[in-house]
Design a protein around this motif. Structure first.
Motif, PDB file in Angstrom:
ATOM      1  N   ASP A 165      13.273 -22.423  -1.557  1.00  0.00           N
ATOM      2  CA  ASP A 165      13.988 -23.400  -2.371  1.00  0.00           C
ATOM      3  C   ASP A 165      13.041 -24.439  -2.954  1.00  0.00           C
ATOM      4  OD1 ASP A 165      16.772 -22.494  -1.706  1.00  0.00           O
ATOM      5  OD2 ASP A 165      16.079 -23.001   0.311  1.00  0.00           O
ATOM      6  N   THR A 166      11.932 -24.687  -2.254  1.00  0.00           N
ATOM      7  CA  THR A 166      10.966 -25.686  -2.708  1.00  0.00           C
ATOM      8  C   THR A 166       9.553 -25.191  -2.437  1.00  0.00           C
ATOM      9  OG1 THR A 166      12.506 -27.487  -2.194  1.00  0.00           O
ATOM     10  CG2 THR A 166      10.197 -28.087  -2.490  1.00  0.00           C
ATOM     11  N   LEU A 167       8.689 -25.338  -3.438  1.00  0.00           N
ATOM     12  CA  LEU A 167       7.272 -25.025  -3.294  1.00  0.00           C
ATOM     13  C   LEU A 167       6.499 -26.324  -3.116  1.00  0.00           C
ATOM     14  CD1 LEU A 167       6.761 -22.505  -6.258  1.00  0.00           C
ATOM     15  CD2 LEU A 167       7.516 -21.982  -3.938  1.00  0.00           C
ATOM     16  N   ILE A 168       5.574 -26.345  -2.171  1.00  0.00           N
ATOM     17  CA  ILE A 168       4.625 -27.448  -2.067  1.00  0.00           C
ATOM     18  C   ILE A 168       3.346 -26.978  -2.746  1.00  0.00           C
ATOM     19  CG2 ILE A 168       3.319 -28.953  -0.530  1.00  0.00           C
ATOM     20  CD1 ILE A 168       5.537 -28.747   1.488  1.00  0.00           C
ATOM     21  N   VAL A 169       2.997 -27.625  -3.856  1.00  0.00           N
ATOM     22  CA  VAL A 169       1.949 -27.120  -4.738  1.00  0.00           C
ATOM     23  C   VAL A 169       0.821 -28.143  -4.896  1.00  0.00           C
ATOM     24  CG1 VAL A 169       1.467 -26.088  -6.978  1.00  0.00           C
ATOM     25  CG2 VAL A 169       3.766 -25.908  -6.004  1.00  0.00           C
ATOM     26  N   PRO A 170      -0.369 -27.849  -4.391  1.00  0.00           N
ATOM     27  CA  PRO A 170      -1.531 -28.690  -4.698  1.00  0.00           C
ATOM     28  C   PRO A 170      -1.960 -28.451  -6.145  1.00  0.00           C
ATOM     29  CG  PRO A 170      -1.896 -27.363  -2.727  1.00  0.00           C
ATOM     30  CD  PRO A 170      -0.705 -26.799  -3.423  1.00  0.00           C
ATOM     31  N   VAL A 171      -2.061 -29.524  -6.913  1.00  0.00           N
ATOM     32  CA  VAL A 171      -2.455 -29.435  -8.315  1.00  0.00           C
ATOM     33  C   VAL A 171      -3.571 -30.429  -8.581  1.00  0.00           C
ATOM     34  CG1 VAL A 171      -0.187 -28.666  -9.108  1.00  0.00           C
ATOM     35  CG2 VAL A 171      -0.683 -31.116  -8.979  1.00  0.00           C
ATOM     36  N   ARG A 172      -4.233 -30.253  -9.701  1.00  0.00           N
ATOM     37  CA  ARG A 172      -5.293 -31.192 -10.085  1.00  0.00           C
ATOM     38  C   ARG A 172      -4.754 -32.144 -11.145  1.00  0.00           C
ATOM     39  NH1 ARG A 172     -10.159 -32.131  -8.762  1.00  0.00           N
ATOM     40  NH2 ARG A 172     -10.293 -30.290  -7.411  1.00  0.00           N
ATOM     41  N   THR A 173      -4.708 -33.428 -10.780  1.00  0.00           N
ATOM     42  CA  THR A 173      -4.243 -34.467 -11.696  1.00  0.00           C
ATOM     43  C   THR A 173      -5.396 -35.323 -12.209  1.00  0.00           C
ATOM     44  OG1 THR A 173      -3.725 -35.792  -9.726  1.00  0.00           O
ATOM     45  CG2 THR A 173      -1.902 -34.633 -10.783  1.00  0.00           C
ATOM     46  N   GLY A 174      -6.605 -35.073 -11.709  1.00  0.00           N
ATOM     47  CA  GLY A 174      -7.779 -35.813 -12.153  1.00  0.00           C
ATOM     48  C   GLY A 174      -9.032 -35.107 -11.672  1.00  0.00           C
ATOM     49  N   GLY A 175     -10.181 -35.480 -12.225  1.00  0.00           N
ATOM     50  CA  GLY A 175     -11.430 -34.858 -11.806  1.00  0.00           C
ATOM     51  C   GLY A 175     -11.461 -33.389 -12.182  1.00  0.00           C
ATOM     52  N   SER A 176     -12.447 -32.683 -11.608  1.00  0.00           N
ATOM     53  CA  SER A 176     -12.567 -31.263 -11.937  1.00  0.00           C
ATOM     54  C   SER A 176     -12.869 -30.384 -10.730  1.00  0.00           C
ATOM     55  CB  SER A 176     -13.659 -31.052 -12.989  1.00  0.00           C
ATOM     56  OG  SER A 176     -14.905 -31.558 -12.517  1.00  0.00           O
ATOM     57  N   HIS A 177     -13.692 -30.879  -9.781  1.00  0.00           N
ATOM     58  CA  HIS A 177     -14.084 -30.032  -8.664  1.00  0.00           C
ATOM     59  C   HIS A 177     -14.033 -30.736  -7.304  1.00  0.00           C
ATOM     60  CE1 HIS A 177     -15.887 -27.901 -12.119  1.00  0.00           C
ATOM     61  NE2 HIS A 177     -15.632 -26.818 -11.402  1.00  0.00           N
ATOM     62  N   SER A 178     -13.941 -32.028  -7.273  1.00  0.00           N
ATOM     63  CA  SER A 178     -14.035 -32.762  -6.016  1.00  0.00           C
ATOM     64  C   SER A 178     -12.670 -32.907  -5.344  1.00  0.00           C
ATOM     65  CB  SER A 178     -14.629 -34.153  -6.256  1.00  0.00           C
ATOM     66  OG  SER A 178     -13.748 -34.925  -7.050  1.00  0.00           O
ATOM     67  N   GLU A 179     -12.682 -33.463  -4.132  1.00  0.00           N
ATOM     68  CA  GLU A 179     -11.434 -33.742  -3.427  1.00  0.00           C
ATOM     69  C   GLU A 179     -10.580 -34.743  -4.203  1.00  0.00           C
ATOM     70  OE1 GLU A 179     -12.129 -34.957   0.561  1.00  0.00           O
ATOM     71  OE2 GLU A 179     -13.311 -33.187   1.086  1.00  0.00           O
ATOM     72  N   TYR A 180     -11.247 -35.680  -4.868  1.00  0.00           N
ATOM     73  CA  TYR A 180     -10.496 -36.633  -5.676  1.00  0.00           C
ATOM     74  C   TYR A 180      -9.835 -35.907  -6.843  1.00  0.00           C
ATOM     75  CZ  TYR A 180      -9.384 -40.211  -9.093  1.00  0.00           C
ATOM     76  OH  TYR A 180      -8.726 -41.002 -10.011  1.00  0.00           O
ATOM     77  N   GLY A 181      -8.631 -36.286  -7.128  1.00  0.00           N
ATOM     78  CA  GLY A 181      -7.930 -35.699  -8.264  1.00  0.00           C
ATOM     79  C   GLY A 181      -6.913 -34.650  -7.894  1.00  0.00           C
ATOM     80  N   ILE A 182      -6.793 -34.338  -6.594  1.00  0.00           N
ATOM     81  CA  ILE A 182      -5.794 -33.364  -6.144  1.00  0.00           C
ATOM     82  C   ILE A 182      -4.543 -34.109  -5.688  1.00  0.00           C
ATOM     83  CG2 ILE A 182      -5.244 -31.627  -4.396  1.00  0.00           C
ATOM     84  CD1 ILE A 182      -8.180 -30.815  -4.472  1.00  0.00           C
ATOM     85  N   SER A 183      -3.402 -33.627  -6.159  1.00  0.00           N
ATOM     86  CA  SER A 183      -2.114 -34.207  -5.784  1.00  0.00           C
ATOM     87  C   SER A 183      -1.181 -33.097  -5.308  1.00  0.00           C
ATOM     88  CB  SER A 183      -1.484 -34.942  -6.969  1.00  0.00           C
ATOM     89  OG  SER A 183      -2.341 -35.943  -7.479  1.00  0.00           O
ATOM     90  N   LEU A 184      -0.165 -33.475  -4.549  1.00  0.00           N
ATOM     91  CA  LEU A 184       0.814 -32.497  -4.067  1.00  0.00           C
ATOM     92  C   LEU A 184       2.155 -32.738  -4.751  1.00  0.00           C
ATOM     93  CD1 LEU A 184       0.175 -32.426  -0.197  1.00  0.00           C
ATOM     94  CD2 LEU A 184      -0.886 -31.049  -1.981  1.00  0.00           C
ATOM     95  N   LEU A 185       2.733 -31.667  -5.276  1.00  0.00           N
ATOM     96  CA  LEU A 185       4.033 -31.747  -5.926  1.00  0.00           C
ATOM     97  C   LEU A 185       5.057 -30.916  -5.165  1.00  0.00           C
ATOM     98  CD1 LEU A 185       3.149 -31.419  -9.733  1.00  0.00           C
ATOM     99  CD2 LEU A 185       3.736 -33.500  -8.473  1.00  0.00           C
ATOM    100  N   LEU A 186       6.262 -31.436  -5.077  1.00  0.00           N
ATOM    101  CA  LEU A 186       7.398 -30.710  -4.514  1.00  0.00           C
ATOM    102  C   LEU A 186       8.180 -30.131  -5.688  1.00  0.00           C
ATOM    103  CD1 LEU A 186       8.522 -33.463  -1.988  1.00  0.00           C
ATOM    104  CD2 LEU A 186       7.230 -31.399  -1.434  1.00  0.00           C
ATOM    105  N   ILE A 187       8.155 -28.822  -5.844  1.00  0.00           N
ATOM    106  CA  ILE A 187       8.789 -28.186  -6.992  1.00  0.00           C
ATOM    107  C   ILE A 187       9.988 -27.381  -6.508  1.00  0.00           C
ATOM    108  CG2 ILE A 187       8.477 -26.580  -8.906  1.00  0.00           C
ATOM    109  CD1 ILE A 187       5.576 -27.352  -9.032  1.00  0.00           C
ATOM    110  N   ASP A 188      11.181 -27.836  -6.880  1.00  0.00           N
ATOM    111  CA  ASP A 188      12.419 -27.144  -6.506  1.00  0.00           C
ATOM    112  C   ASP A 188      12.616 -25.954  -7.441  1.00  0.00           C
ATOM    113  OD1 ASP A 188      12.858 -29.040  -4.560  1.00  0.00           O
ATOM    114  OD2 ASP A 188      14.127 -30.289  -5.841  1.00  0.00           O
TER     115      ASP A 188
END
Length: 379
Positions: A165-188
């Motif tokens: 019913d819901t996916l937990i999806v790590p996405v890149r909202t900033g940066g390109s390769h580092s730990e910084y810039g990764i966010s988690l979205l809850l996608i129903d």
């Protein structure tokens, strides 16, 4: 430190085993593999009614407010029956993340439904070419546009994406390769249009999919935790999830020991049970020793994540690396003891070897986890 189950946890274990046996035990998995997905839905609904889907959900959201250690007997029994479905991803990944990092609105929306057995979660993390689960490999992008994120990219090896019913999806909202810039979205999944493609899986009880996001719009309220700071949050969830997977593997190992022992008592060769032969005895003893080692490591890993101990990463990776390989060895030995019949579809031995092989590289190979242990120890 005493890792013995308390009376309440023993009750959870006994009740779960009785419930699974009443539903057919290993026949559940066989029926699911043959295309009857309804058995999985009935199982999920039944465990929800028993209250087991809310064991680690806070009482204020309809749960029982217990920790990772109380999930151990539940997952061990699920491992014994090779149960299909995203139970670890829901209970051992989504619940701790929502409880620790979710907004009040997210907790109110999801935790009561999980507790009632009405919502399934899964993790959509892996991407093409992602061999080491490093932040550089997360390239699915989410661009902020007003009150929404526009998600573009694809994920592979997503368990049970067809029923989640819901996916937990790590996405890149900033940066390109580092730990910084990764966010988690809850996608129903009922709110968006996703392209799913079935991926061949070693374990037919763990259906895998690739998921493509074509400019999928997700409200910003579905952001789990702070923007651009999702990598440590993801790791926190993975510690809990890997500890739970260790418990399922211990349950599977326990079942293979029982199967091998029972067969060795009843199968006769040269006028006596094969269990009297020294080679068979030694193999079963080795299986039992590996089981107890794996159980001790998995119990400590569960204790570590429940108490957020300093050695949590080390404890979980140590348990994963050992248990993953020990489960494969135990499942293989069980087939060998059964002889030629152990390879046939009619016998249940193959169910455990397939599950063991599937879990071998799911969320990190044994080598990856050994390297994590070495790094945590400063080697």
């Amino acid at each position: 430190m005493d890792f013995a189950l308390n009376e309440e946890q023993i009750m959870f274990q006994e009740t779960t085993r009785q419930f699974l046996e009443s539903k057919g035990d290993l026949a559940i998995s066989r029926s699911y593999m043959e295309g009857n997905e309804q058995v999985s839905e009935e199982l999920w609904d039944g465990l929800g009614k028993l209250g087991f889907m809310g064991i680690n959900v806070p009482e204020s959201y309809g749960g029982i407010s217990l920790g990772a250690l109380s999930l151990v007997p539940i997952f061990e029994e699920m491992g014994r029956a090779v149960v299909p479905g995203p139970y670890p991803e829901t209970l051992a990944f989504a619940v701790p993340l929502l409880e620790t990092y979710g907004s009040e609105a997210q907790k109110n929306a999801y935790l009561p439904q999980i507790s009632q057995g009405k919502r399934k979660f899964t993790l959509a993390m892996e991407e093409s070419g992602d061999k080491n689960s490093s932040p550089a490999n997360i390239q699915t992008r989410a661009e902020r546009r007003g009150e929404e994120y526009l998600v573009q990219g694809s994920k592979i090896l997503v368990p049970h994406a067809d029923i989640a019913d819901t996916l937990i999806v790590p996405v890149r909202t900033g940066g390109s390769h580092s730990e910084y810039g990764i966010s988690l979205l809850l996608i129903d999944t009922d709110q968006v249009s996703l392209e799913l493609k079935t991926t061949q899986s070693m374990d037919e009880t763990r259906k895998m999919f690739s998921v493509t996001f074509q400019e999928v719009k997700v409200p910003k309220t579905q952001l789990l935790g702070p923007e651009n700071a999702g990598w440590p949050i993801l790791q926190f969830g993975l510690y809990h999830l890997n500890a739970a997977l260790c418990s399922t593997m211990v349950g599977g190992m326990d079942r293979t020991v029982d199967m091998a022992t029972e067969y060795a008592k009843t199968r006769e060769q040269f006028g006596q049970p094969i269990g009297r032969f020294q080679a068979v005895k030694h193999k079963i003893v080795d299986m039992k020793l590996a089981l107890e080692n794996a159980r001790s490591l998995s119990y400590y890993a569960a204790w570590a994540v429940e108490n957020n101990s300093e050695d949590m990463a080390e404890a979980v990776s140590m348990a994963r690396s050992y248990t993953s390989e020990a489960y494969i060895d135990s499942a293989g030995s069980n087939i060998q003891i059964h002889g030629g019949m152990g390879f046939t579809w009619e016998y249940n031995c193959h169910l455990f070897l397939k599950r063991a092989r599937f879990l071998e590289n799911y969320l990190g190979s044994p080598r990856y986890h050994r390297e994590t242990v070495a790094s945590e120890l400063g080697w």
